[in-house]
Scaffold this motif. Sequence first.
Motif, mmCIF file in Angstrom:
data_model
loop_
_atom_site.group_PDB
_atom_site.id
_atom_site.type_symbol
_atom_site.label_atom_id
_atom_site.label_comp_id
_atom_site.label_asym_id
_atom_site.label_seq_id
_atom_site.Cartn_x
_atom_site.Cartn_y
_atom_site.Cartn_z
ATOM 1 N N TYR A 98 0.832 -1.208 0.000
ATOM 2 C CA TYR A 98 0.000 0.000 0.000
ATOM 3 C C TYR A 98 0.866 1.258 0.000
ATOM 4 C CZ TYR A 98 -3.406 3.334 2.016
ATOM 5 O OH TYR A 98 -4.224 4.414 2.268
ATOM 6 N N LEU A 99 1.941 1.253 0.796
ATOM 7 C CA LEU A 99 2.822 2.429 0.861
ATOM 8 C C LEU A 99 3.630 2.575 -0.434
ATOM 9 C CD1 LEU A 99 3.981 2.218 4.586
ATOM 10 C CD2 LEU A 99 2.396 3.851 3.575
ATOM 11 N N THR A 100 3.961 1.431 -1.075
ATOM 12 C CA THR A 100 4.639 1.503 -2.386
ATOM 13 C C THR A 100 3.733 2.210 -3.398
ATOM 14 O OG1 THR A 100 5.728 -0.601 -1.911
ATOM 15 C CG2 THR A 100 5.724 0.111 -4.208
ATOM 16 N N LEU A 101 2.454 1.848 -3.364
ATOM 17 C CA LEU A 101 1.463 2.487 -4.258
ATOM 18 C C LEU A 101 1.388 3.982 -3.955
ATOM 19 C CD1 LEU A 101 -1.110 2.220 -6.186
ATOM 20 C CD2 LEU A 101 -2.414 1.978 -4.090
ATOM 21 N N ALA A 102 1.336 4.341 -2.665
ATOM 22 C CA ALA A 102 1.210 5.748 -2.268
ATOM 23 C C ALA A 102 2.423 6.562 -2.738
ATOM 24 C CB ALA A 102 1.063 5.837 -0.754
ATOM 25 N N ARG A 103 3.622 5.957 -2.616
ATOM 26 C CA ARG A 103 4.826 6.679 -3.059
ATOM 27 C C ARG A 103 4.819 6.846 -4.568
ATOM 28 N NH1 ARG A 103 7.348 2.871 0.183
ATOM 29 N NH2 ARG A 103 7.451 3.602 2.316
ATOM 30 N N ASP A 104 4.360 5.819 -5.267
ATOM 31 C CA ASP A 104 4.340 5.866 -6.722
ATOM 32 C C ASP A 104 3.394 6.966 -7.218
ATOM 33 O OD1 ASP A 104 5.546 3.995 -8.861
ATOM 34 O OD2 ASP A 104 3.522 4.419 -9.593
ATOM 35 N N GLU A 106 2.546 9.475 -5.408
ATOM 36 C CA GLU A 106 2.990 10.700 -4.741
ATOM 37 C C GLU A 106 1.911 11.335 -3.882
ATOM 38 O OE1 GLU A 106 4.683 13.209 -7.735
ATOM 39 O OE2 GLU A 106 6.255 11.760 -8.234
ATOM 40 N N VAL A 107 1.350 10.530 -2.962
ATOM 41 C CA VAL A 107 0.371 11.090 -2.020
ATOM 42 C C VAL A 107 0.794 10.805 -0.573
ATOM 43 C CG1 VAL A 107 -1.622 11.025 -3.564
ATOM 44 C CG2 VAL A 107 -1.075 9.005 -2.221
ATOM 45 N N MET A 108 2.087 10.699 -0.338
ATOM 46 C CA MET A 108 2.546 10.360 1.010
ATOM 47 C C MET A 108 2.370 11.518 2.002
ATOM 48 S SD MET A 108 3.431 7.276 1.445
ATOM 49 C CE MET A 108 4.350 7.298 2.973
ATOM 50 N N GLU A 109 2.382 12.745 1.504
ATOM 51 C CA GLU A 109 2.291 13.922 2.385
ATOM 52 C C GLU A 109 1.014 13.882 3.221
ATOM 53 O OE1 GLU A 109 3.904 17.085 4.073
ATOM 54 O OE2 GLU A 109 4.888 15.943 2.484
ATOM 55 N N PRO A 110 1.109 13.969 4.566
ATOM 56 C CA PRO A 110 -0.124 13.898 5.371
ATOM 57 C C PRO A 110 -1.059 15.079 5.106
ATOM 58 C CG PRO A 110 1.804 14.335 6.760
ATOM 59 C CD PRO A 110 2.319 14.076 5.400
ATOM 60 N N GLN A 154 1.487 8.419 9.112
ATOM 61 C CA GLN A 154 1.808 9.777 9.577
ATOM 62 C C GLN A 154 0.625 10.706 9.305
ATOM 63 O OE1 GLN A 154 5.201 11.110 7.348
ATOM 64 N NE2 GLN A 154 4.382 10.467 5.397
ATOM 65 N N ASP A 155 0.459 11.706 10.181
ATOM 66 C CA ASP A 155 -0.608 12.694 10.008
ATOM 67 C C ASP A 155 -0.182 13.965 10.728
ATOM 68 O OD1 ASP A 155 -0.843 11.725 12.633
ATOM 69 O OD2 ASP A 155 -2.888 12.513 12.736
ATOM 70 N N ILE A 516 -18.004 13.787 8.679
ATOM 71 C CA ILE A 516 -17.697 12.348 8.551
ATOM 72 C C ILE A 516 -17.728 11.948 7.077
ATOM 73 C CG2 ILE A 516 -18.513 10.002 9.080
ATOM 74 C CD1 ILE A 516 -17.335 11.462 11.515
ATOM 75 N N ALA A 517 -18.765 12.434 6.358
ATOM 76 C CA ALA A 517 -18.895 12.108 4.929
ATOM 77 C C ALA A 517 -17.705 12.653 4.145
ATOM 78 C CB ALA A 517 -20.205 12.657 4.378
ATOM 79 N N GLN A 518 -17.252 13.869 4.507
ATOM 80 C CA GLN A 518 -16.084 14.442 3.801
ATOM 81 C C GLN A 518 -14.846 13.571 4.026
ATOM 82 O OE1 GLN A 518 -16.551 18.494 5.516
ATOM 83 N NE2 GLN A 518 -16.462 19.251 3.422
ATOM 84 N N GLY A 519 -14.700 13.074 5.246
ATOM 85 C CA GLY A 519 -13.562 12.189 5.537
ATOM 86 C C GLY A 519 -13.630 10.910 4.719
ATOM 87 N N LEU A 520 -14.852 10.360 4.580
ATOM 88 C CA LEU A 520 -15.009 9.098 3.836
ATOM 89 C C LEU A 520 -14.696 9.276 2.352
ATOM 90 C CD1 LEU A 520 -18.251 7.663 5.486
ATOM 91 C CD2 LEU A 520 -15.960 6.685 5.617
ATOM 92 N N VAL A 521 -15.145 10.389 1.767
ATOM 93 C CA VAL A 521 -14.914 10.602 0.327
ATOM 94 C C VAL A 521 -13.415 10.623 0.031
ATOM 95 C CG1 VAL A 521 -15.154 12.286 -1.558
ATOM 96 C CG2 VAL A 521 -17.101 11.766 -0.090
ATOM 97 N N HIS A 522 -12.632 11.152 0.978
ATOM 98 C CA HIS A 522 -11.174 11.229 0.764
ATOM 99 C C HIS A 522 -10.438 10.103 1.498
ATOM 100 C CE1 HIS A 522 -11.524 15.086 -1.279
ATOM 101 N NE2 HIS A 522 -12.454 15.365 -0.396
ATOM 102 N N LEU A 523 -11.133 8.993 1.718
ATOM 103 C CA LEU A 523 -10.578 7.848 2.455
ATOM 104 C C LEU A 523 -9.235 7.419 1.859
ATOM 105 C CD1 LEU A 523 -11.476 5.741 4.664
ATOM 106 C CD2 LEU A 523 -12.293 4.348 2.800
ATOM 107 N N GLY A 524 -8.215 7.381 2.734
ATOM 108 C CA GLY A 524 -6.888 6.962 2.261
ATOM 109 C C GLY A 524 -6.395 7.797 1.102
ATOM 110 N N LYS A 525 -6.792 9.099 1.094
ATOM 111 C CA LYS A 525 -6.430 10.040 0.018
ATOM 112 C C LYS A 525 -6.795 9.477 -1.350
ATOM 113 C CE LYS A 525 -2.551 11.377 2.835
ATOM 114 N NZ LYS A 525 -1.136 11.151 2.973
ATOM 115 N N GLY A 526 -7.870 8.690 -1.377
ATOM 116 C CA GLY A 526 -8.342 8.175 -2.664
ATOM 117 C C GLY A 526 -7.738 6.851 -3.082
ATOM 118 N N LEU A 527 -7.014 6.187 -2.170
ATOM 119 C CA LEU A 527 -6.383 4.901 -2.548
ATOM 120 C C LEU A 527 -7.158 3.690 -2.035
ATOM 121 C CD1 LEU A 527 -2.564 5.517 -1.927
ATOM 122 C CD2 LEU A 527 -3.995 6.255 -3.813
ATOM 123 N N LEU A 528 -8.189 3.933 -1.187
ATOM 124 C CA LEU A 528 -8.893 2.799 -0.568
ATOM 125 C C LEU A 528 -10.310 2.675 -1.103
ATOM 126 C CD1 LEU A 528 -7.845 3.374 3.162
ATOM 127 C CD2 LEU A 528 -7.008 1.591 1.658
#
Length: 661
Positions: A98-104, A106-110, A154-155, A516-528
């Motif tokens: 999952y973190l390899t995908l995030a780095r690829d 480029e959404v690692m920034e909290p 990280q957050d 809560i809904a706003q948090g869900l829409v951006h769940l995992g910054k769009g990776l989940l």
Amino acid sequence: MLYLPGPDDMLVLDIAYMIYLKFEEFPSALRIALFLDNMQYVKQVFTSCDGLLRKKQFCYILARHGVTFELDDEIVTDDDDREALQEIINNTKLSEGYLTLARDIEVMEPKSPEDIYKAHLLDGRASAGANVDSARQNLAATFVNAFVNAGFGQDKLMTVPSETSSGGTTGSWLFKNKEHGKASAAASLGMILLWDVDSGLAQIDKYFHSNDNHVIAGALLGVGIVNCGIKNECDPAMALLADYISKEDSTTRIGAIMGLGLAYAGSQNEQIRGNLSPILGDGKAPLDVIAFTAISLGLIYVGSCNEEVAQAIIFALMDRSDSELGDPLTRLLPLGLGLLYLGKQESVEATAEVSKTFNEKIRKYCDMTLLSCAYAGTGNVLKVQHLLGHCAQHLEKGETHQGPAVLGIAMVAMAEELGLEMAIRSLEHLLQYGEQNIRRAVPLALGLLCISNPKVNVMDTLSRLSHDSDSDVAMAATISLGLIGAGTNNARIAGMLRNLSSYYYKEASLLFCVRIAQGLVHLGKGLLTLAPYHSERLLLSPTALAGIITLLHACLDMKSIILGKYHYVLYFLVLAMQPRMLMTVDENLKPLSVPVRVGQAVDVVGQAGRPKSITGFQTHSTPVLLAAGDRAELATEKYIPLSPILEGFVILKENPEYRED
């Protein structure tokens, strides 16, 4: 197969399984074995196949499905190989992938909650409204932060290094929450460190030394969240949580019990049953402890039809007094019972007969819940009609069983696209003609049908309902907007929710639901994704569906559960969270970047002998994200994939016949 009546459908699948096995199409045989939920067939696939690399691919498929499967000497003779394969099934590499995908991508920034709210795009009223109820707003920010940074480690609120006790530090954010809010804040650390067991437990450990029971309860729940979907040789969750389930303080007990439910969902762990079952028969235990125990046992034994657990929950229901039966939390007991029979169809009948002897206050609720769980994901038209019949009745106020009947329509009909479309149309009719308690459940049913798959017509319906004059309908619709957009970063839903936050800026409860809904829409910054279906919508993960419907049942009484002190039920969604990725790995299981075409899946069309399976594709390099309804295919002939379905982890083998020219 989906349109055949029973028992013919199972017969056809059995024959298909035998054919695949005979022609050594092992991955396809495995998918059918999992569809039939037949562990003997799964074992047979492993023993019939020789190649270690192929077995590794099977393990990835099992890990994605979320089943607990122990390899033995018969399946793999070599000890080292067995250990390597078991590690894949135990999902220990999920965090790394999952973190390899995030780095690829480029959404690692909290990201902070403010990055999600985008208050600067709204007028002055809404940004001023952030101070309406600061404890409630801080609690909402805790959940948004947990959902958005899920699994990234990280957050900007919880994992910031402690400098001074006054600065923007870990400790200070925790204590910006009141009492039970601290439990959700401490547990959010588990969500941020999701799937990373070693690092997660090390960071949560400091909260165990707190003097505040709410913080300890949150830490216990955090341990369960970190371990969710990951099996570890050392069983750290059991070691840490088992001691707390008999404590005096009920908050701490619930934290430990819910933590065990999340960490061991689907494992059918006998030791935990021995620990938790006595709580159900304890006359001194508070109702909330008993309710969460029933849910946790339902999750651990999901779809197992376990008689001992069923009996324990039935006796606990019979022991409830009249006043307790009127409590919204009591409804979690029938749900715990229903989860035992999830997708098991006729197996539920004996228990359904027993439920007819219950107190009338809970009897119909229990009936509807058992029926909808037993036929979840089967597409059984007769059961949908039966549930619709219950929704058509105009009853006096105080009847609660129509809520689960509405959810049941969605649970049964979600199996295939045609049934899904028909269910959406039926739910539209219920909105027009149904009583108020039905209208409150319809948005939740729509949220389940299109979870992580924002269909425009459903989005418009929910947007309309989010402005409803009945605040319960509006809150359910708002949460459901979050569910259908979960993990998609859908710009249209994000815009709708921003407008809602400005519309409801004076109403703390509705604003909480918007956040809560706003948090869900951006769940995992769009990776989940929260979609319980995988493997091109063939397989339904029972633990994922169980987590979603537990939350939806809690949302049937939003004010007393989610807006009360049990907001941490939102963390049940962790059971359904999965990266929506295609990660290709080489024969040593190291990431391997190859070109793939990703487009909308279509049934085979095109010229004879040259069928097309996707349309409107774009070519990317792996790892890639797959949206709902997307399909991927390799754009090179240099490698042969070991799985017919390109999603999740796929092992590629070099094609010996490939030549560069």
